[in-house]
Design a protein around this motif. Sequence first.
Motif, PDB file in Angstrom:
ATOM      1  N   SER A  71      13.276 -32.865   2.184  1.00  0.00           N
ATOM      2  CA  SER A  71      12.615 -32.048   1.491  1.00  0.00           C
ATOM      3  C   SER A  71      13.209 -31.736   0.152  1.00  0.00           C
ATOM      4  CB  SER A  71      12.248 -30.717   2.151  1.00  0.00           C
ATOM      5  OG  SER A  71      11.585 -29.784   1.196  1.00  0.00           O
ATOM      6  N   ARG A  72      14.250 -31.631   0.183  1.00  0.00           N
ATOM      7  CA  ARG A  72      15.141 -31.050  -1.131  1.00  0.00           C
ATOM      8  C   ARG A  72      15.092 -32.180  -2.225  1.00  0.00           C
ATOM      9  NH1 ARG A  72      19.119 -27.308  -2.631  1.00  0.00           N
ATOM     10  NH2 ARG A  72      18.225 -25.988  -1.102  1.00  0.00           N
ATOM     11  N   VAL A  73      15.332 -33.318  -1.560  1.00  0.00           N
ATOM     12  CA  VAL A  73      15.634 -34.675  -2.424  1.00  0.00           C
ATOM     13  C   VAL A  73      14.292 -35.064  -2.849  1.00  0.00           C
ATOM     14  CG1 VAL A  73      16.281 -37.128  -2.340  1.00  0.00           C
ATOM     15  CG2 VAL A  73      17.709 -35.357  -1.114  1.00  0.00           C
ATOM     16  N   LYS A  74      13.493 -35.113  -2.186  1.00  0.00           N
ATOM     17  CA  LYS A  74      11.977 -35.374  -2.593  1.00  0.00           C
ATOM     18  C   LYS A  74      11.319 -34.571  -3.713  1.00  0.00           C
ATOM     19  CE  LYS A  74       9.897 -37.838   1.463  1.00  0.00           C
ATOM     20  NZ  LYS A  74       8.798 -38.012   2.519  1.00  0.00           N
ATOM     21  N   GLN A  75      11.716 -33.142  -3.487  1.00  0.00           N
ATOM     22  CA  GLN A  75      11.225 -32.331  -4.613  1.00  0.00           C
ATOM     23  C   GLN A  75      11.882 -32.517  -5.717  1.00  0.00           C
ATOM     24  OE1 GLN A  75      11.948 -28.287  -3.340  1.00  0.00           O
ATOM     25  NE2 GLN A  75      10.593 -27.317  -4.737  1.00  0.00           N
ATOM     26  N   ALA A  76      13.231 -32.785  -5.733  1.00  0.00           N
ATOM     27  CA  ALA A  76      14.178 -33.107  -6.762  1.00  0.00           C
ATOM     28  C   ALA A  76      13.558 -34.200  -7.441  1.00  0.00           C
ATOM     29  CB  ALA A  76      15.529 -33.181  -6.512  1.00  0.00           C
ATOM     30  N   LEU A  77      13.384 -35.277  -6.909  1.00  0.00           N
ATOM     31  CA  LEU A  77      12.574 -36.623  -7.382  1.00  0.00           C
ATOM     32  C   LEU A  77      11.429 -36.415  -7.953  1.00  0.00           C
ATOM     33  CD1 LEU A  77      13.938 -39.308  -4.635  1.00  0.00           C
ATOM     34  CD2 LEU A  77      14.971 -38.894  -7.201  1.00  0.00           C
ATOM     35  N   GLN A  78      10.638 -35.747  -7.409  1.00  0.00           N
ATOM     36  CA  GLN A  78       9.304 -35.532  -7.900  1.00  0.00           C
ATOM     37  C   GLN A  78       9.199 -34.686  -9.336  1.00  0.00           C
ATOM     38  OE1 GLN A  78       7.138 -33.548  -4.662  1.00  0.00           O
ATOM     39  NE2 GLN A  78       7.187 -35.462  -3.434  1.00  0.00           N
ATOM     40  N   GLY A  79      10.135 -34.024  -9.485  1.00  0.00           N
ATOM     41  CA  GLY A  79      10.260 -33.181 -10.877  1.00  0.00           C
ATOM     42  C   GLY A  79      10.866 -34.189 -11.944  1.00  0.00           C
ATOM     43  N   GLU A  82       8.272 -40.223 -14.632  1.00  0.00           N
ATOM     44  CA  GLU A  82       7.973 -41.512 -14.317  1.00  0.00           C
ATOM     45  C   GLU A  82       9.147 -42.832 -14.715  1.00  0.00           C
ATOM     46  OE1 GLU A  82       4.055 -42.859 -14.070  1.00  0.00           O
ATOM     47  OE2 GLU A  82       3.140 -41.170 -13.116  1.00  0.00           O
ATOM     48  N   ASP A  83       9.470 -42.338 -15.867  1.00  0.00           N
ATOM     49  CA  ASP A  83      10.279 -43.504 -16.491  1.00  0.00           C
ATOM     50  C   ASP A  83      11.737 -43.148 -16.479  1.00  0.00           C
ATOM     51  OD1 ASP A  83      10.366 -41.347 -18.108  1.00  0.00           O
ATOM     52  OD2 ASP A  83      10.174 -42.452 -20.088  1.00  0.00           O
ATOM     53  N   ALA A  84      12.024 -42.099 -15.528  1.00  0.00           N
ATOM     54  CA  ALA A  84      13.747 -41.809 -15.413  1.00  0.00           C
ATOM     55  C   ALA A  84      14.275 -43.152 -14.773  1.00  0.00           C
ATOM     56  CB  ALA A  84      13.562 -40.612 -14.238  1.00  0.00           C
ATOM     57  N   SER A  85      15.734 -43.320 -15.496  1.00  0.00           N
ATOM     58  CA  SER A  85      16.204 -44.399 -15.058  1.00  0.00           C
ATOM     59  C   SER A  85      16.798 -44.264 -13.894  1.00  0.00           C
ATOM     60  CB  SER A  85      17.622 -44.444 -16.033  1.00  0.00           C
ATOM     61  OG  SER A  85      18.461 -43.053 -15.906  1.00  0.00           O
ATOM     62  N   GLY A  86      17.202 -45.473 -13.151  1.00  0.00           N
ATOM     63  CA  GLY A  86      17.970 -45.426 -11.688  1.00  0.00           C
ATOM     64  C   GLY A  86      19.153 -44.575 -11.994  1.00  0.00           C
ATOM     65  N   ARG A  87      19.935 -44.433 -12.832  1.00  0.00           N
ATOM     66  CA  ARG A  87      21.253 -43.692 -12.922  1.00  0.00           C
ATOM     67  C   ARG A  87      20.620 -41.941 -12.728  1.00  0.00           C
ATOM     68  NH1 ARG A  87      26.510 -44.171 -15.284  1.00  0.00           N
ATOM     69  NH2 ARG A  87      27.571 -42.139 -15.016  1.00  0.00           N
ATOM     70  N   LYS A  88      19.643 -41.741 -13.506  1.00  0.00           N
ATOM     71  CA  LYS A  88      19.121 -40.317 -13.209  1.00  0.00           C
ATOM     72  C   LYS A  88      18.473 -40.162 -12.107  1.00  0.00           C
ATOM     73  CE  LYS A  88      18.078 -36.187 -14.850  1.00  0.00           C
ATOM     74  NZ  LYS A  88      19.427 -35.327 -15.203  1.00  0.00           N
ATOM     75  N   ARG A  89      17.941 -40.988 -11.337  1.00  0.00           N
ATOM     76  CA  ARG A  89      17.259 -40.568 -10.038  1.00  0.00           C
ATOM     77  C   ARG A  89      18.564 -40.675  -9.013  1.00  0.00           C
ATOM     78  NH1 ARG A  89      12.185 -41.772  -8.967  1.00  0.00           N
ATOM     79  NH2 ARG A  89      12.518 -43.001  -7.103  1.00  0.00           N
ATOM     80  N   VAL A  90      19.544 -41.625  -9.049  1.00  0.00           N
ATOM     81  CA  VAL A  90      20.657 -41.394  -7.921  1.00  0.00           C
ATOM     82  C   VAL A  90      21.458 -39.992  -8.325  1.00  0.00           C
ATOM     83  CG1 VAL A  90      22.916 -42.433  -7.683  1.00  0.00           C
ATOM     84  CG2 VAL A  90      20.943 -43.968  -7.853  1.00  0.00           C
ATOM     85  N   GLU A  91      21.665 -39.566  -9.645  1.00  0.00           N
ATOM     86  CA  GLU A  91      22.188 -38.462  -9.707  1.00  0.00           C
ATOM     87  C   GLU A  91      21.535 -37.200  -9.132  1.00  0.00           C
ATOM     88  OE1 GLU A  91      24.545 -35.824 -13.129  1.00  0.00           O
ATOM     89  OE2 GLU A  91      23.815 -37.797 -13.703  1.00  0.00           O
ATOM     90  N   THR A  92      20.233 -37.292  -9.404  1.00  0.00           N
ATOM     91  CA  THR A  92      19.568 -36.357  -8.970  1.00  0.00           C
ATOM     92  C   THR A  92      19.327 -36.387  -7.611  1.00  0.00           C
ATOM     93  OG1 THR A  92      18.044 -36.261 -10.916  1.00  0.00           O
ATOM     94  CG2 THR A  92      16.800 -35.334  -9.156  1.00  0.00           C
ATOM     95  N   ALA A  93      19.182 -37.300  -6.922  1.00  0.00           N
ATOM     96  CA  ALA A  93      19.042 -37.350  -5.313  1.00  0.00           C
ATOM     97  C   ALA A  93      20.544 -36.802  -4.866  1.00  0.00           C
ATOM     98  CB  ALA A  93      18.665 -38.742  -4.862  1.00  0.00           C
ATOM     99  N   ARG A 186      27.831 -35.068 -10.417  1.00  0.00           N
ATOM    100  CA  ARG A 186      28.348 -36.103 -11.579  1.00  0.00           C
ATOM    101  C   ARG A 186      29.398 -37.010 -11.299  1.00  0.00           C
ATOM    102  NH1 ARG A 186      27.078 -31.481 -14.951  1.00  0.00           N
ATOM    103  NH2 ARG A 186      29.320 -30.865 -14.598  1.00  0.00           N
ATOM    104  N   ALA A 187      30.446 -36.715 -10.514  1.00  0.00           N
ATOM    105  CA  ALA A 187      31.635 -37.399 -10.309  1.00  0.00           C
ATOM    106  C   ALA A 187      31.122 -38.623  -9.206  1.00  0.00           C
ATOM    107  CB  ALA A 187      32.757 -36.520  -9.609  1.00  0.00           C
ATOM    108  N   PHE A 188      30.605 -38.088  -8.160  1.00  0.00           N
ATOM    109  CA  PHE A 188      29.842 -39.495  -7.169  1.00  0.00           C
ATOM    110  C   PHE A 188      29.090 -40.382  -7.992  1.00  0.00           C
ATOM    111  CE2 PHE A 188      30.450 -36.583  -3.399  1.00  0.00           C
ATOM    112  CZ  PHE A 188      31.221 -37.539  -2.804  1.00  0.00           C
ATOM    113  N   THR A 189      28.139 -39.825  -8.802  1.00  0.00           N
ATOM    114  CA  THR A 189      27.185 -40.795  -9.666  1.00  0.00           C
ATOM    115  C   THR A 189      27.941 -41.769 -10.470  1.00  0.00           C
ATOM    116  OG1 THR A 189      25.511 -39.058  -9.752  1.00  0.00           O
ATOM    117  CG2 THR A 189      25.375 -40.952 -11.264  1.00  0.00           C
ATOM    118  N   ALA A 190      29.007 -41.201 -10.992  1.00  0.00           N
ATOM    119  CA  ALA A 190      29.871 -42.015 -12.010  1.00  0.00           C
ATOM    120  C   ALA A 190      30.584 -43.289 -11.162  1.00  0.00           C
ATOM    121  CB  ALA A 190      30.999 -41.058 -12.672  1.00  0.00           C
TER     122      ALA A 190
END
Length: 213
Positions: A71-79, A82-93, A186-190
């Motif tokens: 639920s938390r991940v889906k809600q974050a991604l929905q925010g 639509e053109d969010a980058s893959g990096r941004k989507r991964v970091e958000t998730a 941020r560290a994991f994403t990097a």
Amino acid sequence: MTKKIPKSTTSQKRVLDAAAKIFRDYGYAGTTMRVIADEAELKAGSIYYHYKSKDDLISAVLDLGINSVISRVKQALQGLPEDASGRKRVETAIHAHVSAIIENGDYTLATRRVSGQVPEAIRAHNLELRNSYATLWQDILLDAQKRGEFRSDASMTLVRLFILGALNWTVEWFKPGQRSIEDVARAFTALVIDGLNSANAPSGPAIGSAKPN
């Protein structure tokens, strides 16, 4: 005016929180309904108003643990736009996942403790939920790879397993006040994205080429 939470709902949450803590400490076989009732500061018979058996209770604990993350991940991604980058989507998730498991630490640790102990039907049902969450991550990674953001020679299945394995372990070592969840995300994403950056792809055999994406 703040809406008052029904007393039965509050009581049920007390039972679930107590159960997660006891299952975390004693495992499935070592846990009894009476011990959970004591932890929840309820009469032994009261716990059966919400859950008829230990199996019903552990199933609820396992499902709440994974559903809170989904639920938390889906809600974050929905925010995200639509053109969010893959990096941004991964970091958000990643941020949403870590936030959820830290906030629900006893549920996460209980799941780790009892996953191999519970009856097969309960394990199979919970596995379905976990597989649906894995599919969500697979879609994020494959979409970025198809758009050329991630290396074409990398197996997204291996990447997903690496990410989720590392994230789920954070509940074991994360200490509030030492590092923020934002810093961890941020560290994991990097670490992940810098390795997946298509500009960094070396020549030679494909990574994980024997495995499906």
